[in-house]
Design an enzyme around this catalytic site. Structure first.
Site, PDB file in Angstrom:
ATOM      1  N   ARG A  20       0.295  -1.189  -0.087  1.00 23.74           N
ATOM      2  CA  ARG A  20       0.163  -0.020   0.318  1.00 23.74           C
ATOM      3  C   ARG A  20       0.559   1.437  -0.242  1.00 23.74           C
ATOM      4  NH1 ARG A  20      -3.638  -0.532   4.615  1.00 23.74           N
ATOM      5  NH2 ARG A  20      -1.606  -1.631   5.958  1.00 23.74           N
ATOM      6  N   ASN A  38      -6.407  -2.610   1.858  1.00 20.31           N
ATOM      7  CA  ASN A  38      -6.473  -3.792   2.222  1.00 20.31           C
ATOM      8  C   ASN A  38      -8.112  -4.182   2.520  1.00 20.31           C
ATOM      9  OD1 ASN A  38      -3.537  -4.810   2.277  1.00 20.31           O
ATOM     10  ND2 ASN A  38      -3.212  -4.362   4.389  1.00 20.31           N
TER      11      ASN A  38
END
Length: 91
Positions: A20, A38
């Site tokens: 990320r 996520n």
């Protein structure tokens, strides 16, 4: 200038490996906006907006993974209506 919005679901070794943060850093390099998060099933969901050429280059970088710990096995990509994000964030 016409901006595009792409929604991606990315599977593979993409959680717990800096994916990320790397996705956000790379999006800023390409001057793209959107978000990444996520999902509970182990995939990563991402939405990105910007110029088509920049998005295509960004997606190529995603496919390669950003570091040796990231392994992208599959990407599900859909086009959406532009939402007008002003930055790229991690949700």
């Amino acid at each position: 200038m016409i901006n595009l919005n792409k929604h991606l679901i990315i599977s593979g070794q993409v959680q717990g490996v800096g994916f990320r943060y790397s996705a956000m850093q790379k999006a800023m390099e390409f001057q793209l906006t959107g978000w990444v998060r996520n999902k509970s099933n182990g995939t990563v969901e991402l939405e990105v907006e910007g110029e088509e050429k920049q998005i295509n280059s960004y997606i190529d970088e995603l496919k390669n993974g950003f570091n040796r710990f990231i392994q992208v096995d599959h990407m599900e990509i859909t086009s959406q209506q532009e939402k007008g994000y002003d930055k790229f964030t991690i949700k």
